[in-house]
Design a protein around this motif. Structure first.
Motif, PDB file in Angstrom:
ATOM      1  N   UNK A  67       0.833  -1.195   0.000  1.00  0.00           N
ATOM      2  CA  UNK A  67       0.000   0.000   0.000  1.00  0.00           C
ATOM      3  C   UNK A  67       0.872   1.251   0.000  1.00  0.00           C
ATOM      4  N   UNK A  68       1.946   1.248   0.792  1.00  0.00           N
ATOM      5  CA  UNK A  68       2.874   2.388   0.833  1.00  0.00           C
ATOM      6  C   UNK A  68       3.527   2.600  -0.536  1.00  0.00           C
ATOM      7  N   UNK A  69       3.879   1.505  -1.215  1.00  0.00           N
ATOM      8  CA  UNK A  69       4.455   1.612  -2.559  1.00  0.00           C
ATOM      9  C   UNK A  69       3.441   2.220  -3.531  1.00  0.00           C
ATOM     10  N   UNK A  70       2.181   1.811  -3.430  1.00  0.00           N
ATOM     11  CA  UNK A  70       1.141   2.374  -4.287  1.00  0.00           C
ATOM     12  C   UNK A  70       1.002   3.873  -4.044  1.00  0.00           C
ATOM     13  N   UNK A  71       1.003   4.265  -2.782  1.00  0.00           N
ATOM     14  CA  UNK A  71       0.878   5.685  -2.440  1.00  0.00           C
ATOM     15  C   UNK A  71       2.077   6.453  -2.983  1.00  0.00           C
ATOM     16  N   UNK A  72       3.290   5.884  -2.815  1.00  0.00           N
ATOM     17  CA  UNK A  72       4.508   6.532  -3.311  1.00  0.00           C
ATOM     18  C   UNK A  72       4.488   6.675  -4.831  1.00  0.00           C
ATOM     19  N   UNK A  74       1.875   7.318  -6.507  1.00  0.00           N
ATOM     20  CA  UNK A  74       0.695   8.144  -6.802  1.00  0.00           C
ATOM     21  C   UNK A  74      -0.439   7.353  -7.454  1.00  0.00           C
ATOM     22  N   UNK A  75      -0.551   6.092  -7.076  1.00  0.00           N
ATOM     23  CA  UNK A  75      -1.633   5.263  -7.605  1.00  0.00           C
ATOM     24  C   UNK A  75      -2.958   5.757  -7.019  1.00  0.00           C
ATOM     25  N   UNK A  76      -3.970   5.832  -7.873  1.00  0.00           N
ATOM     26  CA  UNK A  76      -5.273   6.307  -7.411  1.00  0.00           C
ATOM     27  C   UNK A  76      -6.103   5.143  -6.891  1.00  0.00           C
ATOM     28  N   UNK A  77      -6.773   5.389  -5.774  1.00  0.00           N
ATOM     29  CA  UNK A  77      -7.687   4.427  -5.182  1.00  0.00           C
ATOM     30  C   UNK A  77      -9.087   5.013  -5.228  1.00  0.00           C
ATOM     31  N   UNK A  78     -10.106   4.153  -5.273  1.00  0.00           N
ATOM     32  CA  UNK A  78     -11.465   4.692  -5.186  1.00  0.00           C
ATOM     33  C   UNK A  78     -11.626   5.469  -3.881  1.00  0.00           C
ATOM     34  N   UNK A  79     -12.238   6.642  -3.961  1.00  0.00           N
ATOM     35  CA  UNK A  79     -12.449   7.450  -2.757  1.00  0.00           C
ATOM     36  C   UNK A  79     -13.611   6.902  -1.957  1.00  0.00           C
ATOM     37  N   UNK A  80     -13.442   6.902  -0.638  1.00  0.00           N
ATOM     38  CA  UNK A  80     -14.516   6.464   0.249  1.00  0.00           C
ATOM     39  C   UNK A  80     -15.550   7.563   0.404  1.00  0.00           C
ATOM     40  N   UNK A  81     -16.756   7.163   0.731  1.00  0.00           N
ATOM     41  CA  UNK A  81     -17.781   8.115   1.118  1.00  0.00           C
ATOM     42  C   UNK A  81     -17.719   8.239   2.640  1.00  0.00           C
ATOM     43  N   UNK A  82     -17.521   9.446   3.177  1.00  0.00           N
ATOM     44  CA  UNK A  82     -17.403   9.601   4.627  1.00  0.00           C
ATOM     45  C   UNK A  82     -18.632   9.114   5.393  1.00  0.00           C
ATOM     46  N   UNK A  83     -19.788   9.085   4.736  1.00  0.00           N
ATOM     47  CA  UNK A  83     -21.018   8.687   5.409  1.00  0.00           C
ATOM     48  C   UNK A  83     -21.175   7.170   5.535  1.00  0.00           C
ATOM     49  N   UNK A  84     -20.253   6.412   4.928  1.00  0.00           N
ATOM     50  CA  UNK A  84     -20.384   4.950   4.922  1.00  0.00           C
ATOM     51  C   UNK A  84     -19.208   4.325   5.670  1.00  0.00           C
ATOM     52  N   UNK A  85     -19.531   3.443   6.601  1.00  0.00           N
ATOM     53  CA  UNK A  85     -18.520   2.722   7.366  1.00  0.00           C
ATOM     54  C   UNK A  85     -18.506   1.278   6.882  1.00  0.00           C
ATOM     55  N   UNK A  86     -17.536   0.900   6.069  1.00  0.00           N
ATOM     56  CA  UNK A  86     -17.433  -0.472   5.574  1.00  0.00           C
ATOM     57  C   UNK A  86     -16.521  -1.302   6.466  1.00  0.00           C
ATOM     58  N   UNK A  87     -16.650  -2.600   6.365  1.00  0.00           N
ATOM     59  CA  UNK A  87     -15.818  -3.537   7.111  1.00  0.00           C
ATOM     60  C   UNK A  87     -14.559  -3.811   6.278  1.00  0.00           C
ATOM     61  N   UNK A  88     -13.487  -3.117   6.608  1.00  0.00           N
ATOM     62  CA  UNK A  88     -12.262  -3.267   5.817  1.00  0.00           C
ATOM     63  C   UNK A  88     -11.575  -4.613   6.031  1.00  0.00           C
ATOM     64  N   UNK A  89     -12.044  -5.405   6.982  1.00  0.00           N
ATOM     65  CA  UNK A  89     -11.403  -6.687   7.278  1.00  0.00           C
ATOM     66  C   UNK A  89     -12.068  -7.866   6.574  1.00  0.00           C
ATOM     67  N   UNK A  90     -13.179  -7.617   5.873  1.00  0.00           N
ATOM     68  CA  UNK A  90     -13.862  -8.695   5.153  1.00  0.00           C
ATOM     69  C   UNK A  90     -13.052  -9.045   3.906  1.00  0.00           C
ATOM     70  N   UNK A  91     -12.679 -10.301   3.797  1.00  0.00           N
ATOM     71  CA  UNK A  91     -11.942 -10.769   2.629  1.00  0.00           C
ATOM     72  C   UNK A  91     -12.908 -11.286   1.575  1.00  0.00           C
ATOM     73  N   UNK A  92     -12.493 -11.207   0.344  1.00  0.00           N
ATOM     74  CA  UNK A  92     -13.327 -11.638  -0.773  1.00  0.00           C
ATOM     75  C   UNK A  92     -12.871 -12.960  -1.347  1.00  0.00           C
TER      76      UNK A  92
END
Length: 125
Positions: A67-72, A74-92
C-alpha cells in the motif's frame, strides 16, 4: 481484471458486495466497473463460500508495504464516502460456477490483494 479476455470466453461476471446500495453505486462509479453487482448485506453468500474477515490478514506487513508503494507511486484508489462505514477486514474471493450452480473454481482470498489470474479463472471452464 482483463475484461476483454473474459468477454472473449463468454464469461458472465457478477460482483457481490456486503456494502449498502449507496456505497456500491459509489464504488462502481469510482472504478468504472461495468459488471453487475449483487448486494449481500447479511453476508449469506460470504458465509456459504467460507469467506472470512481477518484483521491479521488485512493489516499484515506485506500489505502495508505494498500500500505504501502504491501511495509513493501516486496510484489512485477509489475514494470512500465519509457517510459509509465499511468492514475493511472482510476478505473476498473469486469463484466460477457453471450454469447449474456447481463450483468449478474457488479462490478464497488470503489478503485484500490476493487474486487469481484471469488465466487461472478461465482454465476452470
Amino acid at each position: 481484471m482483463n475484461s476483454k479476455s473474459l468477454d472473449a470466453h463468454s464469461v458472465e461476471v457478477v460482483i457481490v458486495s456486503f456494502g449498502c446500495r449507496e456505497g456500491a453505486s459509489h464504488w462502481l462509479q469510482e472504478t468504472g466497473c461495468r459488471y453487475d453487482m449483487l448486494l449481500d448485506p447479511d453476508r449469506k453468500m460470504y458465509t456459504a463460500f467460507s469467506l472470512e474477515a481477518s484483521l491479521k490478514k488485512v493489516l499484515n506487513f506485506s500489505n502495508m508495504l505494498l500500500y505504501a508503494e502504491y501511495v509513493a507511486d501516486n496510484m489512485e484508489f477509489p475514494r470512500d464516502l465519509p457517510s459509509i462505514q465499511d468492514d475493511m477486514f472482510q476478505l473476498g474471493g473469486d469463484f466460477v460456477l457453471d450454469e447449474h450452480g456447481r463450483v468449478l473454481f474457488s479462490h478464497c482470498c488470503q489478503s485484500p490483494i490476493d487474486r487469481p489470474t484471469v488465466e487461472d479463472i478461465l482454465s476452470a471452464q
